[in-house]
Design a protein around this motif. Sequence first.
Motif, short mmCIF file in Angstrom:
data_model
loop_
_atom_site.label_atom_id
_atom_site.label_comp_id
_atom_site.label_asym_id
_atom_site.label_seq_id
_atom_site.Cartn_x
_atom_site.Cartn_y
_atom_site.Cartn_z
N ASN A 1 29.63 -14.34 53.72
CA ASN A 1 30.23 -15.65 53.46
C ASN A 1 31.60 -15.79 54.11
OD1 ASN A 1 27.99 -16.34 52.01
ND2 ASN A 1 29.03 -16.71 50.08
N ILE A 2 32.41 -14.74 54.03
CA ILE A 2 33.75 -14.90 54.60
C ILE A 2 33.68 -15.00 56.12
CG2 ILE A 2 34.25 -12.40 54.65
CD1 ILE A 2 37.17 -13.14 54.14
N LEU A 3 32.84 -14.20 56.78
CA LEU A 3 32.73 -14.29 58.23
C LEU A 3 32.17 -15.65 58.64
CD1 LEU A 3 32.99 -13.01 61.00
CD2 LEU A 3 30.71 -12.01 60.69
N SER A 4 31.13 -16.10 57.95
CA SER A 4 30.52 -17.39 58.27
C SER A 4 31.52 -18.53 58.05
CB SER A 4 29.27 -17.61 57.42
OG SER A 4 28.68 -18.86 57.70
N GLU A 5 32.28 -18.48 56.95
CA GLU A 5 33.21 -19.56 56.65
C GLU A 5 34.36 -19.60 57.65
OE1 GLU A 5 34.68 -22.91 54.87
OE2 GLU A 5 32.72 -21.96 54.69
N VAL A 6 34.88 -18.45 58.03
CA VAL A 6 35.95 -18.42 59.03
C VAL A 6 35.44 -18.96 60.36
CG1 VAL A 6 37.43 -16.92 60.41
CG2 VAL A 6 37.32 -16.63 57.93
N PHE A 7 34.22 -18.61 60.75
CA PHE A 7 33.64 -19.17 61.98
C PHE A 7 33.46 -20.69 61.86
CE2 PHE A 7 31.48 -15.43 64.40
CZ PHE A 7 32.69 -14.76 64.43
N ASN A 8 33.06 -21.18 60.68
CA ASN A 8 32.97 -22.62 60.46
C ASN A 8 34.32 -23.29 60.70
OD1 ASN A 8 30.27 -22.44 59.70
ND2 ASN A 8 30.69 -22.46 57.51
N ILE A 9 35.36 -22.69 60.17
CA ILE A 9 36.71 -23.24 60.31
C ILE A 9 37.14 -23.26 61.77
CG2 ILE A 9 39.15 -22.74 59.83
CD1 ILE A 9 38.17 -21.69 57.05
N ILE A 10 36.89 -22.17 62.46
CA ILE A 10 37.26 -22.09 63.88
C ILE A 10 36.54 -23.17 64.68
CG2 ILE A 10 37.06 -20.67 65.96
CD1 ILE A 10 37.52 -18.20 64.15
N GLU A 11 35.24 -23.34 64.44
CA GLU A 11 34.45 -24.31 65.20
C GLU A 11 34.80 -25.75 64.87
OE1 GLU A 11 30.52 -21.34 65.46
OE2 GLU A 11 30.52 -23.08 64.11
#
Length: 268
Positions: free
Chosen positions: A121-131
């Motif tokens: 979840n943390i990796l996916s959420e940080v990637f969401n934020i970056i994108e």
Amino acid sequence: DSDVIIGKYAEGKMYNGTQVPFKNGKNIKDASIITDHILSTLAPHKMYRRAMLNQYDVRFPDSSYIPVEEDQVFNMKAYSVSRKISILADKDYYYWNQREDFGNLGKSSSYTYNEPWKYLNILSEVFNIIEASPNWTLAEQSRLKAMYIGRLFNSSYTTVIEIIKLQKNEQEREKLIAGLRKIINERMDAQSINEVRQASRWMVLGIKYGMNDEELSNLETELFSGEKSLAQNIQSINGETVKNLSIHGRTCAIPVDFLKKETSLGTK
């Protein structure tokens, strides 16, 4: 007119060895997320423009979704929408103190990556934020994904290999690895993977190309087995010293310059 101001850290009472960034004393009014080491500090010990936090709804995530490293998600979201991030390093602004009992939230039983979804979840959420950032170009987004996964996979206190070992059984370990593989394959291109720091890139490549937990541990053993192993199957590619290793029938160029540095420092 800064949206985030990062103050220099200092070694306070009972300092515990945590990184103290920005020691060179240089103030930067408009700092670069890529080159000014901003991603090295994701703790919430900063000053934030309230209007920016409210405009973009920058909040700590719910613990039922992000129970670990929630400050990293908060800060990545703040960075992603900030018009200007500034660094004050001309003097000490924040003193890093250790509690007398040496305790902290990170040592509680619930604050651990003991289930796959927490790490995913943390990796996916940080990637969401970056994108989703309105400020970062596609090239910057690619680089920031590389920088963040490099940090997450090999932090000052744990690695993704150790996180995999924390899982309660083989099924959970494979679930975590499969989830990481899906994120890497779907959200990182070859250039982004090549920009991951060397100390983490071998883990990213191993997971990407299908290694299970035992194979990843064996790869770690092979890489860190000493100077003799570094002399075998070595070549130079684009200024990096790489070791050619077979991962499920695919020859992968694993950068090993960082191993030489660690060996010279006597840490490996």
